[in-house]
Scaffold this active site. Structure first.
Site, PDB file in Angstrom:
ATOM      1  N   SER A  60     -55.267 -50.438  59.779  1.00  0.00           N
ATOM      2  CA  SER A  60     -56.497 -50.280  58.977  1.00  0.00           C
ATOM      3  C   SER A  60     -56.055 -50.017  57.615  1.00  0.00           C
ATOM      4  O   SER A  60     -54.997 -50.179  57.021  1.00  0.00           O
ATOM      5  CB  SER A  60     -56.988 -48.972  59.869  1.00  0.00           C
ATOM      6  OG  SER A  60     -56.116 -47.860  59.350  1.00  0.00           O
ATOM      7  N   LYS A  61     -57.316 -49.682  56.928  1.00  0.00           N
ATOM      8  CA  LYS A  61     -57.040 -49.363  55.419  1.00  0.00           C
ATOM      9  C   LYS A  61     -55.931 -48.580  54.918  1.00  0.00           C
ATOM     10  O   LYS A  61     -55.293 -48.772  54.251  1.00  0.00           O
ATOM     11  CB  LYS A  61     -58.181 -49.026  55.007  1.00  0.00           C
ATOM     12  CG  LYS A  61     -59.440 -48.859  55.704  1.00  0.00           C
ATOM     13  CD  LYS A  61     -60.335 -50.200  55.991  1.00  0.00           C
ATOM     14  CE  LYS A  61     -61.251 -50.229  57.060  1.00  0.00           C
ATOM     15  NZ  LYS A  61     -60.637 -50.771  58.357  1.00  0.00           N
ATOM     16  N   ARG A  62     -55.577 -47.411  55.792  1.00  0.00           N
ATOM     17  CA  ARG A  62     -54.485 -46.533  55.313  1.00  0.00           C
ATOM     18  C   ARG A  62     -53.258 -47.289  55.504  1.00  0.00           C
ATOM     19  O   ARG A  62     -52.300 -46.503  55.176  1.00  0.00           O
ATOM     20  CB  ARG A  62     -54.658 -45.252  56.254  1.00  0.00           C
ATOM     21  CG  ARG A  62     -54.478 -45.548  57.704  1.00  0.00           C
ATOM     22  CD  ARG A  62     -54.936 -44.094  58.533  1.00  0.00           C
ATOM     23  NE  ARG A  62     -54.708 -44.613  60.018  1.00  0.00           N
ATOM     24  CZ  ARG A  62     -53.525 -44.851  60.622  1.00  0.00           C
ATOM     25  NH1 ARG A  62     -52.529 -44.311  59.889  1.00  0.00           N
ATOM     26  NH2 ARG A  62     -53.532 -45.038  61.740  1.00  0.00           N
ATOM     27  N   HIS A  63     -53.221 -48.407  55.979  1.00  0.00           N
ATOM     28  CA  HIS A  63     -51.748 -49.117  55.702  1.00  0.00           C
ATOM     29  C   HIS A  63     -51.547 -49.838  54.734  1.00  0.00           C
ATOM     30  O   HIS A  63     -50.651 -50.643  54.415  1.00  0.00           O
ATOM     31  CB  HIS A  63     -51.585 -50.055  57.232  1.00  0.00           C
ATOM     32  CG  HIS A  63     -51.632 -49.205  58.473  1.00  0.00           C
ATOM     33  ND1 HIS A  63     -52.384 -49.371  59.453  1.00  0.00           N
ATOM     34  CD2 HIS A  63     -50.654 -48.454  59.063  1.00  0.00           C
ATOM     35  CE1 HIS A  63     -52.174 -48.414  60.306  1.00  0.00           C
ATOM     36  NE2 HIS A  63     -50.974 -48.032  60.259  1.00  0.00           N
ATOM     37  N   GLY A  64     -52.456 -49.899  53.935  1.00  0.00           N
ATOM     38  CA  GLY A  64     -52.494 -50.461  52.327  1.00  0.00           C
ATOM     39  C   GLY A  64     -53.441 -51.706  52.683  1.00  0.00           C
ATOM     40  O   GLY A  64     -54.420 -51.776  53.439  1.00  0.00           O
TER      41      GLY A  64
END
Length: 482
Positions: A244-248
């Site tokens: 998801s987005k929080r992985h970059g």
RNA sequence: GGCCCCAUCGUCUAAGGGCUAGGACGCCACUCUUUCAAGGUGGAAGUGGGGGUUCGAGUCCCCCUGGGGCCGCCA
């Protein structure tokens, strides 16, 4: 004929997981000489944004994927879903539900408090005809629910996972197929459209496995033959959670901005969960089409490895012809400029950047970053390199003399430049490397980079001479600091 | 919690019962070299655990463990 489809919902950027799903659908249809279709699942009017639709379509085109018919938009097919939903009501497979979201929320909480898995109470299942009529007359909003058989095994053969069995009691109760706003829900629209579009293979993410039995029930109620299903394993982040987005960076757009080549990304994604065999990593799209088969797709989820993607990208950059790369760099920069992130660079420098950095970059962005000193006369000096390479006794005097000798050169070619520089070092009785390193730092501000003599040739005589003469002034401040 | 899915080096994977468990990224060393890359050579690194079946199990079966997914008028 094999007909596959990709069915994204325009509620966000196109994600690499979605992109890979799309790639497999595309490859499979092409491998079997079939058709590949695109359907936009825009039934969530809350999260819908037109720009996402545009983004998805542009992203797919950028990736090099083409579909065989105009896109299908679910929002334009509302009457169709309505028709089939009413047909289901008539046949007794579905019923109107007048419960409000608040009532349902309460139900859900009640189940939670007694730690029971939630299932809809079926409050509205047994409404009498008159009650229904009255509610309708009053204009009470309603949804339509599909009636799930109480206790029945549903099995289907997944092309990747094999046989999967569910019991209807575990399906969470009667689910909504039409929302009160007149839009269908996913589980309903997907069945109607896949059937009407004559999809033969539904290739989608693992996260849809639990939806499949519900969809099969609808196929059955409508008397339709379900397509074959293939559920792809998820793509995970480094922490093994769903990516998801929080992985970059996870959206196509981000990769594009990073300077990833579309065919490199295509290649990387295709090989995430599928192996062409033969210990190969770099595989062209044509070759993939020749050998791709769902049977060879893995069942276990895979972690997205940014580093390996960068490696693959660098391989693709190196395989590119210079002229193509130049065009791609221009396109890339103008793409960045549209977002106000572009580089200010003169046309003439593109070929120079390509010749100088093609062998040592990982992304298109690297060309512009590494090559700043090429297309700009103001470039930063790396203080460590300055201290290490420009502290030699009388080095600036040597550099000025070298500048003079360069200036009088008639032929500005790397081997000429090399001859002069090495000759001068010999005269001085110092190691060639002393001068080489000092010159590199002077003209580029950094201690690392392309072969120096080629670099000087590409930079041009005037620029080199000027930089050698000015360097002392520019780095004075750095050398004075401890 | 209920249901479902998954399990080979850190990561991506190969090995359709019989090999010393192969390759790639990354990492380390050496080499090439004016630096950095690239290239070349070499190296460390894996079948989660326990039971079966079998002459033989990474491969087949069961259990455990671990991880993930879904349980919405989202898709």
């Amino acid at each position: 004929m094999v007909i596959t489809r990709f069915a994204p919902s325009p509620t966000g950027f196109l994600h690499v997981g979605g992109a890979r799903t799309c790639i497999y659908n595309y490859l499979y249809s092409r491998a079997k000489g079939g058709k590949f279709l695109l359907r936009i699942e825009d039934t969530d009017r809350e999260r819908y944004r037109e720009e996402w639709v545009v983004g998805i379509i542009e992203g797919l085109k950028w990736l090099g994927i083409e579909w065989d018919e105009p896109e299908v938009y679910q929002s334009q097919r509302l009457e169709i879903y309505k028709k089939y939903a009413e047909m289901l009501i008539e046949k007794g497979y579905a019923y109107r539900c007048f419960c409000t979201p608040e009532e349902l929320e309460e139900e859900r909480k009640r189940y939670e408090s007694i730690k029971r898995p939630y299932r809809y109470s079926r409050k509205c299942l047994n409404l009498s005809e008159r009650e229904v009529e009255e509610n309708l007359k009053k204009g009470k909003p309603f949804s339509i629910r599909f009636k799930i058989p109480d206790y029945e095994d549903i099995t289907f053969n997944d092309l990747i996972h094999g046989e999967i069995k569910y019991n209807t009691k575990d399906l969470g109760g009667d689910f909504i197929i039409m929302k009160s706003d007149g839009f269908p829900t996913y589980n309903f629209a997907v069945v109607i459209d896949d059937h009407l579009m004559e999809i033969t293979y539904v290739i989608r993410g693992d996260d849809h496995i639990a939806n499949t039995p519900k969809q099969i029930l609808i196929y059955r109620a409508l008397g339709w033959e379900p397509p074959k299903f293939a559920h792809l394993p998820m793509i995970l982040g480094p922490d093994r959670q769903k990516l998801s987005k929080r992985h970059g960076a996870t959206s196509l757009e981000e990769f594009r901005n990073e300077g990833i080549l579309p065919d490199a990304l295509f290649n990387y994604l295709a090989l995430l969960g599928w192996s062409p065999g033969g210990n190969r990593e770099i595989v062209s799209k044509d070759e993939m089409i020749r050998i791709f088969d769902i049977k060879d797709v893995n069942k276990s989820p895979s972690v997205f490895d940014h580093q390996k993607m960068l490696w693959m990208n660098s391989e693709y950059i190196r395989m590119r012809k210079d002229e193509e790369l130049i065009m791609e760099l221009k396109d890339y920069n103008s793409h960045l400029k549209k977002q106000g992130m572009g580089y200010d660079i003169d046309e003439e420098f593109y070929p120079v950047l390509v010749r100088l950095f093609k062998e040592r970059v990982k992304t298109l962005k690297d060309f512009f970053e590494y090559g700043k000193f090429v297309y700009k006369d103001e470039y930063p000096f790396d203080s460590e390199a300055v201290k290490k390479r420009l502290s030699y006794e009388n080095i600036f005097g040597y550099l000025r003399e070298l500048a003079d000798r360069f200036e009088s050169l008639n032929i500005w070619k790397s081997d000429e430049i090399e001859r002069v520089l090495r000759g001068y070092a010999d005269e001085l009785g110092i190691k060639h490397a002393i001068l080489i390193h000092a010159v590199r730092v002077s003209v580029s501000g950094t201690g690392v980079g392309p072969s120096l003599f080629h670099l000087l040739e590409e930079l041009g005589k005037d620029r080199v001479v000027m930089r050698l003469r000015n360097v002392e002034e520019k780095v004075k401040g750095i050398l004075q600091r401890p």
